[in-house]
Scaffold this motif. Sequence first.
Motif, mmCIF file in Angstrom:
data_model
loop_
_atom_site.group_PDB
_atom_site.id
_atom_site.type_symbol
_atom_site.label_atom_id
_atom_site.label_comp_id
_atom_site.label_asym_id
_atom_site.label_seq_id
_atom_site.Cartn_x
_atom_site.Cartn_y
_atom_site.Cartn_z
ATOM 1 N N ILE A 24 0.843 -1.206 0.000
ATOM 2 C CA ILE A 24 0.000 0.000 0.000
ATOM 3 C C ILE A 24 0.872 1.249 0.000
ATOM 4 C CG2 ILE A 24 -1.677 1.314 1.358
ATOM 5 C CD1 ILE A 24 -2.859 -1.336 2.281
ATOM 6 N N ALA A 25 1.957 1.221 0.778
ATOM 7 C CA ALA A 25 2.880 2.357 0.801
ATOM 8 C C ALA A 25 3.508 2.583 -0.565
ATOM 9 C CB ALA A 25 3.962 2.119 1.852
ATOM 10 N N GLY A 26 3.843 1.496 -1.267
ATOM 11 C CA GLY A 26 4.391 1.652 -2.608
ATOM 12 C C GLY A 26 3.407 2.291 -3.574
ATOM 13 N N VAL A 27 2.141 1.888 -3.497
ATOM 14 C CA VAL A 27 1.121 2.493 -4.364
ATOM 15 C C VAL A 27 0.951 3.980 -4.047
ATOM 16 C CG1 VAL A 27 -1.325 2.454 -4.950
ATOM 17 C CG2 VAL A 27 -0.084 0.309 -4.706
ATOM 18 N N LEU A 28 0.973 4.343 -2.759
ATOM 19 C CA LEU A 28 0.851 5.753 -2.376
ATOM 20 C C LEU A 28 2.027 6.569 -2.900
ATOM 21 C CD1 LEU A 28 -0.494 5.549 1.304
ATOM 22 C CD2 LEU A 28 -1.743 6.175 -0.763
ATOM 23 N N LEU A 29 3.217 5.992 -2.887
ATOM 24 C CA LEU A 29 4.381 6.703 -3.422
ATOM 25 C C LEU A 29 4.254 6.918 -4.930
ATOM 26 C CD1 LEU A 29 7.372 5.109 -1.468
ATOM 27 C CD2 LEU A 29 6.568 7.470 -1.331
ATOM 28 N N ILE A 30 3.721 5.939 -5.629
ATOM 29 C CA ILE A 30 3.522 6.107 -7.071
ATOM 30 C C ILE A 30 2.497 7.203 -7.345
ATOM 31 C CG2 ILE A 30 2.683 4.960 -9.151
ATOM 32 C CD1 ILE A 30 3.869 2.371 -8.085
ATOM 33 N N VAL A 31 1.412 7.227 -6.569
ATOM 34 C CA VAL A 31 0.406 8.293 -6.716
ATOM 35 C C VAL A 31 1.024 9.652 -6.392
ATOM 36 C CG1 VAL A 31 -1.778 9.168 -5.832
ATOM 37 C CG2 VAL A 31 -1.510 6.729 -6.266
ATOM 38 N N ALA A 32 1.858 9.714 -5.362
ATOM 39 C CA ALA A 32 2.514 10.968 -5.004
ATOM 40 C C ALA A 32 3.455 11.435 -6.112
ATOM 41 C CB ALA A 32 3.286 10.800 -3.692
ATOM 42 N N GLY A 33 4.180 10.496 -6.727
ATOM 43 C CA GLY A 33 5.068 10.879 -7.824
ATOM 44 C C GLY A 33 4.311 11.424 -9.021
ATOM 45 N N LEU A 34 3.177 10.793 -9.358
ATOM 46 C CA LEU A 34 2.371 11.296 -10.468
ATOM 47 C C LEU A 34 1.755 12.657 -10.139
ATOM 48 C CD1 LEU A 34 0.569 8.002 -11.571
ATOM 49 C CD2 LEU A 34 2.486 9.148 -12.691
ATOM 50 N N SER A 35 1.329 12.828 -8.886
ATOM 51 C CA SER A 35 0.758 14.116 -8.474
ATOM 52 C C SER A 35 1.800 15.228 -8.533
ATOM 53 C CB SER A 35 0.196 14.008 -7.053
ATOM 54 O OG SER A 35 -0.835 13.042 -6.985
#
Length: 222
Positions: free
Chosen positions: A122-133
């Motif tokens: 879940i933390a990895g998915v949040l980091l990917i979303v943060a990078g795209l944002s």
Amino acid sequence: MASTGLQVLGLVLALLGWVCGALVCAAPLWRISAFVGGELVIAQVLWEGLWMNCLSQTTGHIQCKAYDSTLALPTSAQAARALTVLSLLLSVLAVMLGVAGAKCTHCMGDSNQASKARLARIAGVLLIVAGLSYLTPICWTAYGTIRDFYDPNVAAPLKRELGPALYLGWGASVLLLLGGALLHVGSSAPGGRALPVSGARAKPSPSMGAAGEVKQQEKSFV
């Protein structure tokens, strides 16, 4: 099994991306004034950022002034502020979850490896979303700057060039995306118990052995 090396590397890259992202968010170097056709005095250079603009002179004197009103800013600037701040907050949350779910930590105990792996993913998915944002306002600002620079209807004193903060912002976005991907890949679910090999004879249980002996005795009497 989860790979501890990939998890640690992903967290390190995420931390570096967050630090670079915080510097880019605060730096007034998103756009700098361009020297076009002698319309601009090169003794003064204007820097523009999300929160303030600065006037730099060749003498080394720099004057910075924060924007008077947030609502007076263009919609693109307001959206860039919101996305960058959201990305930084998501990165902090993701790093905390990643540290708690990493295999090398003992935040949730060593017996609950499946929950730790799921939390790290879940933390990895949040980091990917943060990078795209974070990547979205960087690319949008670069696109608008290049479009206005080559637009003949825009006056020369209003033309801007890409600032160094945008390049650092691209690097921060890549670090966040790469860190999230490594953390997610390195947090695979723990493997289950090995299944018995097909064709192998199972060891008889004591109850089955006793039942077999009774049957053999009945056959001998018959």
